[in-house]
Design a protein around this motif. Structure first.
Motif, short mmCIF file in Angstrom:
data_model
loop_
_atom_site.label_atom_id
_atom_site.label_comp_id
_atom_site.label_asym_id
_atom_site.label_seq_id
_atom_site.Cartn_x
_atom_site.Cartn_y
_atom_site.Cartn_z
N THR A 277 8.02 -23.78 19.75
CA THR A 277 9.58 -23.99 19.24
C THR A 277 10.71 -23.73 20.18
O THR A 277 11.70 -24.59 20.05
CB THR A 277 9.29 -23.17 17.88
N MET A 278 10.41 -22.63 20.85
CA MET A 278 11.67 -22.54 21.90
C MET A 278 11.90 -23.79 22.92
O MET A 278 13.10 -23.86 23.24
CB MET A 278 11.35 -21.29 22.68
N VAL A 279 10.76 -24.30 23.19
CA VAL A 279 10.75 -25.47 24.20
C VAL A 279 11.39 -26.52 23.40
O VAL A 279 12.39 -27.09 24.11
CB VAL A 279 9.44 -26.04 24.64
N LEU B 75 2.10 -18.64 20.97
CA LEU B 75 2.36 -19.87 21.38
C LEU B 75 3.10 -20.90 20.48
O LEU B 75 3.92 -21.60 20.96
CB LEU B 75 1.13 -20.41 21.55
N GLY B 76 3.14 -20.78 19.35
CA GLY B 76 3.66 -21.44 18.44
C GLY B 76 5.27 -21.45 18.46
O GLY B 76 5.87 -22.25 18.61
N LEU C 29 15.71 -15.53 19.64
CA LEU C 29 14.16 -15.12 20.22
C LEU C 29 14.35 -14.62 21.64
O LEU C 29 13.56 -13.51 21.99
CB LEU C 29 13.71 -16.19 20.27
N MET C 30 14.89 -15.02 22.54
CA MET C 30 15.18 -14.24 23.80
C MET C 30 15.71 -12.85 23.96
O MET C 30 15.30 -11.85 24.72
CB MET C 30 16.00 -15.32 24.88
N ALA D 79 5.69 -14.34 26.05
CA ALA D 79 6.01 -15.17 25.13
C ALA D 79 5.39 -16.39 24.92
O ALA D 79 5.02 -17.00 24.01
CB ALA D 79 7.52 -16.22 25.67
N ALA D 80 4.44 -16.82 25.89
CA ALA D 80 3.54 -17.77 26.06
C ALA D 80 2.05 -17.56 25.79
O ALA D 80 1.07 -18.45 25.79
CB ALA D 80 3.61 -18.57 27.50
#
Length: 72
Positions: free
Chosen positions: A26-28, A21-22, A62-63, A15-16
């Protein structure tokens, strides 16, 4: 967010990765702006091994998607 990713079995390094990375950023942001932090904390306290992220999670789509998982 990291605890949710571990709990759901999402691959944090994938995911990272630079190519995603974008999306990770966004998830963060989604996690920080979450409208259900108490629900999330309660859900995470329960036993959930490689479970799907719950519907109230702003990152569930997403997850729970294949992009977070690695099969090797």
């Amino acid at each position: 967010m990291n605890q949710m990713m571990r709990t759901t079995g999402a691959d944090q390094s994938e995911a990272a990765s630079v190519s995603k990375l974008g999306t990770y950023n966004t998830m963060v942001s989604h996690c920080i702006d979450c409208h259900s932090p108490d629900k999330c904390a309660q859900w995470l306290k329960q036993e959930h091994e490689n479970s799907k992220a719950p519907g109230f999670c702003p990152n569930a789509h997403l997850m729970n998607g294949e992009w977070c998982y690695t099969d090797y």
